[in-house]
Scaffold this active site. Structure first.
Site, PDB file in Angstrom:
ATOM      1  N   ASP A  79       0.726  -1.227  -0.049  1.00  0.00           N
ATOM      2  CA  ASP A  79      -0.130   0.071  -0.174  1.00  0.00           C
ATOM      3  C   ASP A  79       0.869   1.415   0.094  1.00  0.00           C
ATOM      4  OD1 ASP A  79      -2.021  -2.014   0.517  1.00  0.00           O
ATOM      5  OD2 ASP A  79      -1.890  -1.606   2.784  1.00  0.00           O
ATOM      6  N   GLU A  97     -11.205  -1.189  -3.024  1.00  0.00           N
ATOM      7  CA  GLU A  97     -10.541  -0.183  -2.075  1.00  0.00           C
ATOM      8  C   GLU A  97      -9.354   0.572  -2.781  1.00  0.00           C
ATOM      9  OE1 GLU A  97      -9.171  -3.801   0.263  1.00  0.00           O
ATOM     10  OE2 GLU A  97      -7.525  -4.130  -1.258  1.00  0.00           O
TER      11      GLU A  97
END
Length: 325
Positions: free
Chosen positions: A37, A207
């Site tokens: 991420d 997401e």
């Protein structure tokens, strides 16, 4: 004689360290260890990457950061924030988003992986005087701690619009919201219609939202598929407003079975004063099957003549040095 020999050896070591050539190409992965991420940003003349420490939720209790002057050689800054400084955060500290405002640095993060409104956690914010921290909890509580429009409060991205307004895009569980931040990042400002959270979920969204402006248009990007599987990927849409509507155009980042799987949850860098664009993302090496064995990588990103994003070729070579002028 012994003393002279020691001095000579020390001198050789110093000379070797001083003259050791730096890397000429970043290679992929660009960071040692399991990190996911990645939030890539530019502060001054330095590139920064703020990733999730990729481990079991109970071990995800801190963030490391990495800085570079050329995108190739990176310096690690350990534990810029941990749960000792955020009393309400217990585990699953995820997906930092970092911005600078008025000489202060703010890190937004998800914590605790809450599954419903009865559990405590969500999206928090911490502040520091330097991009390497140390960061301290700004509120003593989450900024967003409930499910709104079905969106799990995780995977936040903070965006400054052309008019100076700041927005937070976030959401897991296939829903994405946008809300407006106040000037101190201590709360949210309702929109003109009285709502605080607007759902902007495009087709295929799972997401990891991200937004940037290119040639006056708003490019909205997100991750699709399951983060533990090979189908994890990134898609995008283009709109005239940060609120959309966002109609899915295509995938631009996905696995290459010859190189790596699970390529997703990314961020974008544009070198100031240039048309050079980079995508920073995580992927899973072919040798790995563990869900948490994710590695941070970087590759070039290009647009076509119509302003559409070309599919990204993921590489093992990475990128060449690129300094900020």
């Amino acid at each position: 004689m012994k003393k002279l020999l020691i001095l000579a050896v020390c001198s050789m070591l110093v000379t070797t360290a001083w003259t050791q050539p730096k890397k000429k190409q970043s290679g992929n992965p660009i960071l040692e260890g399991w990190y996911a991420d990645p939030e890539a940003v530019i502060f001054g003349k330095e590139y920064w990457i703020y990733p999730t420490f990729s481990a079991r939720y109970e071990k995800q209790v801190f963030f490391d950061a990495f800085s570079s002057q050329d995108l190739v050689n990176w310096t690690k800054h350990e534990r810029i924030l941990d749960t000792a400084s955020v009393k309400w955060a217990k585990r699953a500290v995820w997906a930092p988003a970092v911005v600078e405002k008025n000489g202060k640095y703010y890190i937004f993060f998800g914590a605790n992986d809450i599954q419903n409104d009865q559990e405590y956690g969500g999206i928090g914010v911490a502040v520091a005087d330097r991009p390497q921290g140390p960061f301290k909890d700004l509120l003593g509580r989450p900024l967003i701690d409930k499910f709104h429009n079905g969106a799990q409060p995780i995977d936040q991205f903070v965006f400054k619009d052309k008019d100076g307004a700041w927005y937070i895009f976030y959401g897991g569980w296939r829903h994405c919201n946008v809300a407006r931040l106040n000037d101190t990042f201590t709360g949210l400002i309702p929109f003109a219609d009285g709502t605080t959270f607007k759902e902007i979920t495009p087709e295929g969204y799972v997401e990891g939202p991200f937004m940037f402006i290119h040639n006056g248009k708003y490019y909205f990007m997100w991750s699709e598929g399951g983060w533990t599987g090979p189908d994890y990927s990134v898609a995008y849409a283009i709109a005239d407003s940060p609120f959309g509507p966002f109609k899915r155009i295509s995938k631009i980042l996905q696995q290459d079975p010859a190189i790596a799987t699970g390529a997703g949850h990314h961020s974008i860098l544009n070198v100031p004063g240039t048309n050079d664009w980079y995508i920073v993302y995580h992927r899973r090496p072919l040798s790995e099957t563990h869900a948490d064995h994710r590695a941070t990588c970087i590759d070039r990103m290009y647009f076509d003549e119509q302003g559409l994003i070309r599919p990204v070729k993921i590489t093992t070579e990475g990128v060449a040095p690129q300094k900020i002028k």
